[in-house]
Structures are given as structure tokens and as C-alpha cells.
Motif scaffolding. Sequence first.
Motif, PDB file in Angstrom:
ATOM      1  N   HIS A 115      64.993 -19.979 -35.313  1.00  0.00           N
ATOM      2  CA  HIS A 115      63.896 -19.651 -36.231  1.00  0.00           C
ATOM      3  C   HIS A 115      63.208 -18.348 -35.822  1.00  0.00           C
ATOM      4  CE1 HIS A 115      64.399 -23.261 -38.520  1.00  0.00           C
ATOM      5  NE2 HIS A 115      64.146 -24.044 -37.487  1.00  0.00           N
ATOM      6  N   CYS A 116      63.061 -18.139 -34.523  1.00  0.00           N
ATOM      7  CA  CYS A 116      62.459 -16.901 -34.027  1.00  0.00           C
ATOM      8  C   CYS A 116      63.292 -15.685 -34.426  1.00  0.00           C
ATOM      9  CB  CYS A 116      62.315 -16.977 -32.511  1.00  0.00           C
ATOM     10  SG  CYS A 116      61.716 -15.457 -31.730  1.00  0.00           S
ATOM     11  N   LEU A 117      64.590 -15.776 -34.221  1.00  0.00           N
ATOM     12  CA  LEU A 117      65.479 -14.652 -34.518  1.00  0.00           C
ATOM     13  C   LEU A 117      65.569 -14.371 -36.010  1.00  0.00           C
ATOM     14  CD1 LEU A 117      68.338 -15.447 -31.979  1.00  0.00           C
ATOM     15  CD2 LEU A 117      66.639 -13.616 -31.808  1.00  0.00           C
ATOM     16  N   VAL A 118      65.707 -15.416 -36.799  1.00  0.00           N
ATOM     17  CA  VAL A 118      65.813 -15.226 -38.249  1.00  0.00           C
ATOM     18  C   VAL A 118      64.543 -14.587 -38.798  1.00  0.00           C
ATOM     19  CG1 VAL A 118      65.942 -16.433 -40.465  1.00  0.00           C
ATOM     20  CG2 VAL A 118      67.515 -17.037 -38.616  1.00  0.00           C
ATOM     21  N   GLU A 119      63.395 -15.066 -38.339  1.00  0.00           N
ATOM     22  CA  GLU A 119      62.126 -14.496 -38.807  1.00  0.00           C
ATOM     23  C   GLU A 119      62.025 -13.019 -38.417  1.00  0.00           C
ATOM     24  OE1 GLU A 119      57.293 -15.134 -38.156  1.00  0.00           O
ATOM     25  OE2 GLU A 119      58.715 -16.578 -37.328  1.00  0.00           O
ATOM     26  N   GLY A 120      62.383 -12.707 -37.181  1.00  0.00           N
ATOM     27  CA  GLY A 120      62.270 -11.339 -36.712  1.00  0.00           C
ATOM     28  C   GLY A 120      63.265 -10.394 -37.362  1.00  0.00           C
ATOM     29  N   LEU A 121      64.505 -10.830 -37.516  1.00  0.00           N
ATOM     30  CA  LEU A 121      65.522  -9.975 -38.130  1.00  0.00           C
ATOM     31  C   LEU A 121      65.264  -9.763 -39.606  1.00  0.00           C
ATOM     32  CD1 LEU A 121      68.726 -11.386 -36.375  1.00  0.00           C
ATOM     33  CD2 LEU A 121      67.567  -9.217 -35.895  1.00  0.00           C
ATOM     34  N   THR A 122      64.721 -10.774 -40.261  1.00  0.00           N
ATOM     35  CA  THR A 122      64.393 -10.663 -41.688  1.00  0.00           C
ATOM     36  C   THR A 122      63.337  -9.589 -41.925  1.00  0.00           C
ATOM     37  OG1 THR A 122      64.935 -13.000 -42.068  1.00  0.00           O
ATOM     38  CG2 THR A 122      63.533 -11.931 -43.704  1.00  0.00           C
ATOM     39  N   ALA A 123      62.477  -9.377 -40.938  1.00  0.00           N
ATOM     40  CA  ALA A 123      61.391  -8.416 -41.086  1.00  0.00           C
ATOM     41  C   ALA A 123      61.852  -6.971 -40.884  1.00  0.00           C
ATOM     42  CB  ALA A 123      60.272  -8.743 -40.099  1.00  0.00           C
ATOM     43  N   LEU A 124      63.036  -6.770 -40.302  1.00  0.00           N
ATOM     44  CA  LEU A 124      63.524  -5.409 -40.061  1.00  0.00           C
ATOM     45  C   LEU A 124      63.955  -4.747 -41.371  1.00  0.00           C
ATOM     46  CD1 LEU A 124      65.697  -5.922 -36.837  1.00  0.00           C
ATOM     47  CD2 LEU A 124      63.349  -5.059 -37.000  1.00  0.00           C
ATOM     48  N   ARG A 125      63.832  -3.427 -41.397  1.00  0.00           N
ATOM     49  CA  ARG A 125      64.237  -2.649 -42.563  1.00  0.00           C
ATOM     50  C   ARG A 125      65.177  -1.530 -42.158  1.00  0.00           C
ATOM     51  NH1 ARG A 125      62.879  -6.561 -44.325  1.00  0.00           N
ATOM     52  NH2 ARG A 125      61.364  -7.045 -45.959  1.00  0.00           N
TER      53      ARG A 125
END
Length: 272
Positions: A53-63
Amino acid sequence: MPLRKEPSRFLESVVALAKEAGRRILEIYVSDFRVGVKEDSSPLTAADLASHHCLVEGLTALRPAYPILSEESKSLPFEERLEWETFWLVDPLDGTKEFIKRNGEFTVNVALIHRHQPVLGVVYAPAKKLCYFAAEGCGAYKQIDDLSPQTIEVAANARYPLRVVGSRSHQTEELAVFLSRLGEHELVSIGSSLKFCWVAEGAADLYPRIGLTSEWDTAAAHCIVKEAGGEVTDLHGQPLRYNAKPSLLNPYFLVFGDKSRDWCRYADGIEG
């Protein structure tokens, strides 16, 4: 395209994200955690899910935003994945068995895949405060705790006896055959993607994986080995490819630094 030349722009963010996922893993590591079982009978803990969940949330925020394929959310049809030119490939907790044994040999793996090849990789071992990372064209690095990262390179000339690294939790009869053909060697066992990293930093000459793995197990460390000057190939000498077929299982493979030797000849007759 610019991505293939400059994937390093994501490195700082992904290293920080992997360390945060590692922090959440360690919170559970020191607790009286329970062990569940996934559909494939492999173990699952709250740490796997917390990291996911930590990784998915963080990677989703990248542009720019790219799709994410994680071991804990892998039930995506190939028809959908087939359209992905670039995506994140994640193993939130590589070495769950080592986590359960509390031997510290587990990692967080994050890779960026572009056109079936890993162009960025981060492998973080939270219990050891040890991070390896690389991006295409930028070299490979090792960082201990918060000290300055150091460049790493493979051993371009294999030593005698060979230094071979293998899995602590997975041994096969086919691997025994392969090792018997190598001649004199020293075999050291360690868990998770740290085996790749030992080859990448020249601490081992060869990691033969004559057994099943999944693409999220190898992608991040594959990039690190490649940028350190080594290779990751199947038993016929072809580089591993990612998201190129319906199955997410890898073929058997070899990880090595010395490119002057024909390592595949020791695998003659072994299929996988």
C-alpha cells in the motif's frame, strides 16, 4: 524517448519510497505478527500488505504516472498489461520466508520497466539498512544507512574457486547438477534479491537460479546488475524480458559479472 535516457529522475523519490516501505515493514517485523497463506500456498504477512500500500500510493503520486504491477495485486489480464510500454514492477516484500525467520534477508524491490527491460531498480534491505539502486546509463550504487552512496561494479574476471551465491530457501536437483559441472567453487546461501546485489558489487561471481521465480522477484536487481557491468540471462544466453508473455514466471536464469565465460554451457540439457 527521453525516459530511456533519463530514468534517473525518479531515483531519489523511489529510494525514499522504498525506505519508507521498509520502515513500515520493520514496525511489523518486531511485533508478534501472524502468517497467512496466499492462493499459491506462499506465505503472506501484514508487512507484505503494508509495504504494498505504501509503494502503490507513492508511485501513483509520481509524474508522469505509469501503471503499477505488484506481487500483491497481480491478477491483471495479459490483454491489459500488453498495452503497457512503461510501468512500475514491484515486490513489496521479497523474501517473506526470510522475514518470517527473522534473519534480516528480505528486501523491498521497485523497478521501472520500459519496452520489456528494467531501466531503473531499487532494492532495499530494511533490517540491514542497506540500499542498492541503479538507473539506465547512470551506473549502480550501494548505500549503507544514510551514508553517501558508493559506486559498485561486478567482478569482470571470475575468481578461482568460483564464488557462487544461491537461495537459502529454494534448492533443486537441477541446481545440484549445474553446480557439479562448475568445478571447484564456494557456495554461499542468502535470501531475496540480495543474491543479485552480491554479484553486482563483486562479492560473488555467479548466481544460478535453476528454479521458479516471478518477474517482480528479479526486475529491480536485474537493472542493478546490468548497470554494474553484469548480465542476467536465461539458460540460452538471452536477457530476461518483462511483461512479454501471459505468464509472469521467469525462465531459469544466470546472473554473472564475467562476460568472457560461457556460463550457459554448464546448463546444457537443463530446461526451464
